[in-house]
Design an enzyme around this catalytic site. Structure first.
Site, short mmCIF file in Angstrom:
data_model
loop_
_atom_site.label_atom_id
_atom_site.label_comp_id
_atom_site.label_asym_id
_atom_site.label_seq_id
_atom_site.Cartn_x
_atom_site.Cartn_y
_atom_site.Cartn_z
N SER A 54 0.87 -1.25 0.09
CA SER A 54 0.07 0.00 -0.09
C SER A 54 0.95 1.49 0.04
O SER A 54 0.42 2.35 -0.34
CB SER A 54 -1.04 -0.01 1.20
OG SER A 54 -0.34 -0.36 2.34
N HIS B 38 -5.08 -3.52 -2.59
CA HIS B 38 -5.01 -2.71 -3.81
C HIS B 38 -4.81 -3.45 -5.02
O HIS B 38 -4.51 -2.84 -5.99
CB HIS B 38 -3.46 -2.04 -3.55
CG HIS B 38 -3.70 -1.03 -2.27
ND1 HIS B 38 -4.28 0.13 -2.35
CD2 HIS B 38 -3.30 -1.25 -1.01
CE1 HIS B 38 -4.28 0.80 -1.03
NE2 HIS B 38 -3.82 -0.23 -0.16
N LYS C 204 -11.41 0.34 -2.16
CA LYS C 204 -10.49 0.76 -2.86
C LYS C 204 -11.03 0.92 -4.49
O LYS C 204 -11.99 1.50 -4.75
CB LYS C 204 -9.28 0.26 -2.70
CG LYS C 204 -8.56 0.73 -1.60
CD LYS C 204 -7.87 0.09 -0.58
CE LYS C 204 -7.61 0.82 0.66
NZ LYS C 204 -6.96 -0.14 1.54
C1 LIG Z 1 -6.91 -0.57 3.07
C2 LIG Z 1 -6.16 -1.52 3.32
C3 LIG Z 1 -6.97 -2.48 4.22
C4 LIG Z 1 -8.16 -2.16 5.00
O1 LIG Z 1 -9.41 -2.06 4.39
P1 LIG Z 1 -10.56 -1.27 4.73
O2 LIG Z 1 -11.64 -1.85 3.96
O3 LIG Z 1 -10.35 0.19 4.34
O4 LIG Z 1 -10.65 -1.64 6.21
C5 LIG Z 1 -6.34 -3.83 4.48
N1 LIG Z 1 -5.32 -3.88 3.77
C6 LIG Z 1 -4.36 -3.15 3.13
C7 LIG Z 1 -3.19 -3.55 2.15
C8 LIG Z 1 -5.08 -2.02 2.63
O5 LIG Z 1 -4.45 -0.98 1.79
#
Ligand SMILES: *Cc1c(COP(=O)(O)O)cnc(C)c1O
Length: 392
Positions: free
Chosen positions: A183, A211, A240
């Site tokens: 991320s 992602h 995302k």
């Molecule tokens: C954003 C993210 C999460 C968390 O997801 P949410 O639905 O926002 O709680 C988990 N793992 C990674 C790698 C992320 O980038």
């Protein structure tokens, strides 16, 4: 009556401020759903949203959410195991299983909750988790919550992973856990190599595709599809590229049956609203039937990476929408971000503890909603600010 005194809290906050690491919220208007956003009242090109495919404000999704919300109400009224489960949750789980080419799937209320639920329920006190150094905070928290031992291997370093696997053969089970697309760095985990080691040393693979879903692999199916390497557990989020809200786990039928019975963040959490589930199904349908979204995004990623490298910026990552531009000191990265914003580009600085000391950066993200002109404008602004602040 005893009251929490605030003096020590003020001192803690001051210490954070003195390190230049104080965090504050910005007010983003509804138009942030698209590539233009109004931040604290000023128009900017959004260059840091996780809305990679531009679906968060898509009318087809909002219409679907509203239609189902009118019928089912806004709240879901209970956990999935009590009163919160609807046909939309079930349909979505079938849709994800099909999309990810897995037997079954389970929806959690967020990706964060999915990670902590999966890791803490699968890995017990007789097990070991091998975790990449740059894994997301929710994976780290999942490891902390589990009773297993955790061993962190150097970022994508397969030699280090192998050494740690060799030394930990005495544990009952080994779990290798990794982000699919990292991320903060935008690079892709070396899943083929991880798979070879997992087979050699008898380990399970858990991939966090937050992602990667919607972005890499055929039709956005994610990291396992990108490398054509099956994994044991895929965790993901809808928040995302999919543009809605919620998290999921996909894998075998026994895995999902187990999690439904053992993952505490599934059991003790109110279900997501049915309208959001329906909109998420719509989003997956759109992603599958519109490969142009992904190809346009890849085209823009290629353009901007080439240009910024030409200018001499230190950029990380691969062909994913996450494009970290390394600035160095956290204060300088703050100046950089402020200067960008003055010129109409919104891309905040990411500082420790989210990234290692001395590696503060602008974490830019590209969206399919951007045009080539937007990319040109972003590049031009980066060039000007980079020269002014002597980053290039
Ligand atoms: C954003 C993210 C999460 C968390 O997801 P949410 O639905 O926002 O709680 C988990 N793992 C990674 C790698 C992320 O980038």
């Amino acid at each position: 009556m005893l009251r929490l005194t605030h003096k020590w809290l003020e001192q803690e906050v001051d210490a954070i401020k003195n390190q230049g690491l104080y965090r504050q919220l910005r007010t983003i208007s509804p138009s942030s759903r698209s590539k233009k956003s109004y931040i604290d009242g000023k128009e900017n090109i959004m260059a840091s949203s996780n809305n990679y495919l531009g679906l968060a404000g898509d009318k087809r999704l909002t219409d679907e959410a509203v239609t189902i919300m009118k019928e089912y109400g806004v709240g879901s009224t209970g956990s999935r195991l009590t009163t919160g489960n609807t046909i939309w949750h079930e349909k979505l789980e079938q849709r994800i299983a099909e999309f990810k080419n897995e037997e079954a799937a389970l929806v959690f209320s967020s990706g964060y909750l999915a990670n902590i639920g999966v890791i803490s329920s699968l890995a017990g006190s007789e097990d070991i988790i091998l975790s990449d150094q740059f894994n997301h905070a929710s994976i780290i928290d999942g490891c902390r919550l589990s009773k297993a031992k955790t061993s962190v291997y150097r970022h994508t370093d397969m030699e280090d992973l192998e050494v740690k696997l060799i030394h930990n053969q005495h544990f009952r089970r080994r779990f290798i856990v990794t982000d699919g697309v990292f991320s903060m760095d935008g690079n892709i985990a070396p899943l083929r190599e991880i798979k070879v080691l997992a087979e050699k040393y008898d380990a399970y693979i858990i991939v966090d595709d937050a992602h990667a879903t919607g972005v890499i692999g055929k039709n956005g199916r994610g990291t396992a599809d990108h490398f054509d390497v099956p994994v044991d557990v895929t965790v993901g989020t809808f928040s995302k590229a999919i543009g809605t809200e919620g998290g999921f786990v996909a894998g075998s039928r026994p895995l999902i049956d187990y999690l439904r019975n053992r993952a505490r963040s599934f059991i003790f959490q109110t279900a997501l609203p049915p309208g959001i589930m329906a909109a998420t199904i719509k989003a997956i349908d759109i992603i599958e039937s519109t490969p142009e979204l992904q190809s346009h995004l890849q085209h823009l990623i290629h353009l901007i990476r080439t240009e910024l490298l030409d200018y001499g910026f230190d950029i990380r990552g691969e062909h994913t929408p996450i494009l970290p531009v390394i600035i160095g000191e956290s204060e300088k990265s703050m100046y950089f971000s402020k200067a960008l914003e003055k010129e109409g580009i919104f891309a905040p600085a990411i500082r420790p503890p989210s990234v290692p000391n001395g590696e503060s950066r602008i974490r830019m993200t590209i969206m399919a909603a951007h045009t080539e002109q937007d990319i040109q404008q972003i590049c031009k602004t980066f060039y000007n600010v980079g020269k002014k602040l002597e980053v290039i």
